[in-house]
Design a protein around this motif. Structure first.
Motif, PDB file in Angstrom:
ATOM      1  N   TRP B 155       1.592 -31.371  20.637  1.00 49.58           N
ATOM      2  CA  TRP B 155       1.547 -30.285  19.813  1.00 49.58           C
ATOM      3  C   TRP B 155       1.648 -30.785  18.276  1.00 49.58           C
ATOM      4  O   TRP B 155       2.847 -31.411  17.923  1.00 49.58           O
ATOM      5  CB  TRP B 155       2.659 -29.240  20.118  1.00 49.58           C
ATOM      6  N   HIS B 156       0.648 -30.777  17.480  1.00 54.43           N
ATOM      7  CA  HIS B 156       0.617 -31.345  16.060  1.00 54.43           C
ATOM      8  C   HIS B 156       1.434 -30.173  15.183  1.00 54.43           C
ATOM      9  O   HIS B 156       1.745 -30.295  13.934  1.00 54.43           O
ATOM     10  CB  HIS B 156      -0.427 -31.897  15.606  1.00 54.43           C
ATOM     11  N   HIS B 157       1.227 -28.685  15.582  1.00 51.90           N
ATOM     12  CA  HIS B 157       1.686 -27.555  14.961  1.00 51.90           C
ATOM     13  C   HIS B 157       2.608 -26.936  15.848  1.00 51.90           C
ATOM     14  O   HIS B 157       2.211 -26.208  16.768  1.00 51.90           O
ATOM     15  CB  HIS B 157       0.483 -26.883  14.252  1.00 51.90           C
ATOM     16  N   ILE B 158       3.906 -26.985  15.545  1.00 51.85           N
ATOM     17  CA  ILE B 158       4.595 -26.312  16.396  1.00 51.85           C
ATOM     18  C   ILE B 158       4.649 -24.752  16.195  1.00 51.85           C
ATOM     19  O   ILE B 158       4.469 -24.225  15.043  1.00 51.85           O
ATOM     20  CB  ILE B 158       6.304 -26.601  16.151  1.00 51.85           C
ATOM     21  N   PRO B 159       4.440 -23.847  17.345  1.00 50.08           N
ATOM     22  CA  PRO B 159       3.914 -22.548  17.098  1.00 50.08           C
ATOM     23  C   PRO B 159       5.124 -21.784  16.462  1.00 50.08           C
ATOM     24  O   PRO B 159       6.341 -21.890  16.560  1.00 50.08           O
ATOM     25  CB  PRO B 159       4.046 -21.897  18.671  1.00 50.08           C
ATOM     26  N   GLU B 160       4.807 -20.757  15.430  1.00 53.36           N
ATOM     27  CA  GLU B 160       5.461 -20.073  14.942  1.00 53.36           C
ATOM     28  C   GLU B 160       5.823 -18.990  15.631  1.00 53.36           C
ATOM     29  O   GLU B 160       5.036 -18.388  16.077  1.00 53.36           O
ATOM     30  CB  GLU B 160       4.882 -19.711  13.540  1.00 53.36           C
ATOM     31  N   THR B 161       7.055 -18.642  15.911  1.00 55.10           N
ATOM     32  CA  THR B 161       7.180 -17.419  16.701  1.00 55.10           C
ATOM     33  C   THR B 161       8.717 -16.768  16.444  1.00 55.10           C
ATOM     34  O   THR B 161       9.641 -17.554  15.838  1.00 55.10           O
ATOM     35  CB  THR B 161       7.333 -17.971  18.332  1.00 55.10           C
ATOM     36  N   ASP B 162       9.013 -15.529  16.719  1.00 53.78           N
ATOM     37  CA  ASP B 162      10.107 -14.975  16.466  1.00 53.78           C
ATOM     38  C   ASP B 162      11.253 -15.054  17.595  1.00 53.78           C
ATOM     39  O   ASP B 162      12.369 -14.744  17.342  1.00 53.78           O
ATOM     40  CB  ASP B 162       9.964 -13.699  16.221  1.00 53.78           C
ATOM     41  N   VAL B 163      10.704 -15.474  18.824  1.00 48.78           N
ATOM     42  CA  VAL B 163      11.661 -15.591  19.705  1.00 48.78           C
ATOM     43  C   VAL B 163      12.187 -16.995  19.854  1.00 48.78           C
ATOM     44  O   VAL B 163      11.701 -18.102  19.237  1.00 48.78           O
ATOM     45  CB  VAL B 163      11.024 -15.341  21.205  1.00 48.78           C
ATOM     46  N   PRO B 164      13.239 -17.172  20.398  1.00 46.34           N
ATOM     47  CA  PRO B 164      13.993 -18.676  20.427  1.00 46.34           C
ATOM     48  C   PRO B 164      12.942 -19.813  21.096  1.00 46.34           C
ATOM     49  O   PRO B 164      12.148 -19.406  22.025  1.00 46.34           O
ATOM     50  CB  PRO B 164      15.279 -18.463  21.257  1.00 46.34           C
ATOM     51  N   LEU B 165      12.943 -20.867  20.445  1.00 47.24           N
ATOM     52  CA  LEU B 165      12.223 -21.802  20.855  1.00 47.24           C
ATOM     53  C   LEU B 165      12.855 -23.049  21.722  1.00 47.24           C
ATOM     54  O   LEU B 165      13.628 -23.447  21.204  1.00 47.24           O
ATOM     55  CB  LEU B 165      11.437 -22.468  19.553  1.00 47.24           C
ATOM     56  N   VAL B 166      12.129 -23.177  22.791  1.00 48.45           N
ATOM     57  CA  VAL B 166      12.873 -24.284  23.823  1.00 48.45           C
ATOM     58  C   VAL B 166      11.635 -25.230  23.835  1.00 48.45           C
ATOM     59  O   VAL B 166      10.398 -24.962  24.084  1.00 48.45           O
ATOM     60  CB  VAL B 166      13.190 -23.570  25.126  1.00 48.45           C
TER      61      VAL B 166
END
Lengths: 356, 356
Positions: B155-166
């Motif tokens: 993953w070269h772009h970490i997904p943008e998200t409103d939920v906690p990222l693990v």
């Protein structure tokens, strides 16, 4: 310089194991790579783990129903894995409470079913092994801690029971002969008598598995580890390598029967001095004394600090007692040379003479 | 002799780490004892684990809500521990499916709650990273595997998200800069970029814990490990020591930003050759190529065995591809010297010239 290492665990290892491992850290068997740099599924490491597993089976003379696994997690992980695999929700397991580690095993088991604590020596600070107790016939298994590292007690007579017997042998595994086939499951952290911290040995009868209905996570399911030859995921490579070398060393010493004789001599020598020397007193009921962890105190506690300082000058390390007992604890595991016990006994004699 | 070690993990470690560890196996810091023989609660080892924990925090620039733990069990144990600690029964967690390890994480999570697989690249043998997907707002967390060791995607772009990222970062942790504070929980087996098999690093935000109602066994409860300073039970002492030395080495190299530059150079060199050399072909969509695991095949598969034999003579090891992809996989982790990649590229050029 080598010290006299009475540590309770992690603890003393055979010199030849350490020298061999030190070389393997730079170049493992001429591969041009460290043992830490090789793939765990390559033939050289598969040979290591297979030798470790078969040496356990051979040294304990386990029958063919047993599988030997080297897992992650320490005995503390087995505290939950055992009931998760063996105890149906609503069923009862019998536990004996002989110290801190037994209590922790009991605590985790309660998350999975009923726990019947059939005996406990807690009321006397765990200074003896309970003898008279009954195991309910419907108990799914009986759990014992064969040696209690903190309190210095040991089961010298394994209870006769009709229910499957499960044992935490972390601190006396492979230190004495017994009929290991009486057990249904034996587990232990390897960092006392058979290696370095980071690996856990589990000897489990295949015939007791697969009888609970819960969904067991893969890493906690003994059947998954059996199917995968103890390599479901990347195993703790180096700790398993150290175990293999330590098991090989033990076999070279003559196996469990030979090391038991030496362990008996070491224990007799040290307990003999404790009993004879007016300054010292054992903390455990004599018949239940551990041959691995020797706990003792001084009648004049004000001398304890002084004795510690004195022994330190003699390169004796690791004898400060656990805070639950106080005084001293000398752990005399398989790899501790007789000479170290002799030095310790001499120190006790000399100190006593000076104070007389 | 040192080989050019392209193993996928366990894998190459810095020479200075191995030499220091080899000495510590005989005598740890002048103690007269091996690092394997000292108590894990003694000041010398407490200093080791504390240095390891704080180096992770420093090198990743984690904010104060994070706790860094070194645990037993490998990432595979985290596959169950993460949902056990974060996912209430009946709630939903979002997972991305980008390879074998993601699938295994998904399988374990399903034991604890609902799993919404929000994207998958399975239908093209995981040769790309999914880009367009939606994470339901009510998802308890989103799980990604930042680098897919087997397939060579990252993953070269970490997904943008409103939920906690693990994130499972087992195979690219500390290999590249990113804002690690975007994550709620990061875990990884340490045997690729930060040590030897047998320890697992977990960086967890304290604020996300304690929100599920199930009873969590002690060894699987992050809060228990935090309370106990990552020493609830005997930790995997030696693997943690190796991690500490490797982290210290990384800091000495200039930290993550400096190693990223070197990793970029190594990856550009190798992918450049794959793209230019008529005999070889990359297996992954270009924009998703991993800078840690470089997967490639030959258009004439009958030459693959011959190329493997040829590289072996050049002391290149570990480049045989995983059976799921075939061909070759060159893992070029932090500790792999640029020189090894240069030797590999030269071998590819020479082999191609011979065959032209």
């Amino acid at each position: 310089m080598k010290v006299h290492n009475f540590n309770a665990g992690p603890s003393v290892l055979p010199n030849e194991v350490l020298y061999k491992a030190s070389k393997a850290l730079i170049d493992f068997e001429g591969s041009g790579m460290s043992i830490l740099e090789i793939g765990h599924r390559t033939p050289p490491f598969v040979a290591v783990i297979e030798e470790a597993r078969s040496l356990v089976k051979e040294l304990m003379q386990l029958d063919d129903d047993f599988e030997v696994l080297f897992l992650h997690g320490g005995a503390s992980t087995q505290f939950l894995t055992v009931p998760m695999n063996l105890l149906e929700s609503g069923e009862t397991a019998a536990y004996t409470d002989t110290g801190v580690w037994s209590s922790k095993a009991i605590k985790e088991a309660k998350l999975f079913g009923y726990v019947d604590v059939v005996s406990s020596s807690r009321e006397r600070n765990y200074n003896y092994i309970p003898k008279d107790f009954t195991v309910p016939a419907q108990a799914k298994y009986l759990h014992i801690t064969t040696n209690n590292t903190i309190y210095g007690t040991q089961w010298h007579h394994i209870p006769e029971t009709d229910v499957p017997l499960v044992a935490d042998m972390s601190s006396d595994i492979l230190s004495r002969t017994m009929d290991f086939n009486k057990f249904a499951l034996i587990y232990g952290g390897v960092q006392k008598n058979m290696g370095a911290a980071g690996a856990t040995v589990v000897c489990v009868r295949k015939s007791i598995l697969g009888k609970v209905s819960r969904n067991i996570p893969s890493m906690l399911d003994y059947r998954v580890h059996i199917e995968n030859g103890s390599m479901f995921n990347t195993p703790p490579v180096f700790p398993i390598y150290i175990s293999m070398l330590t098991l090989r060393w033990l076999k070279g010493q003559g196996g469990v029967a030979a090391i038991e004789k030496l362990n008996d001599r070491k224990a007799a020598l040290l307990y003999g001095e404790i009993d004879e020397n007016p300054l010292f007193r054992g903390t455990v009921v004599k018949e239940d004394r551990s041959k691995m962890n020797v706990c003792f105190v001084m009648d004049k506690p004000e001398l304890e600090e002084e004795f510690l300082k004195f022994t330190k000058k003699e390169d004796i390390v690791g004898i400060k007692g656990h805070r639950s007992v106080g005084g001293f604890r000398a752990s005399i595991y398989n790899a501790l040379p007789l000479e170290s016990v002799e030095v310790m006994v001499e120190a006790m004699k000399y100190f006593s003479m000076k104070k007389a």
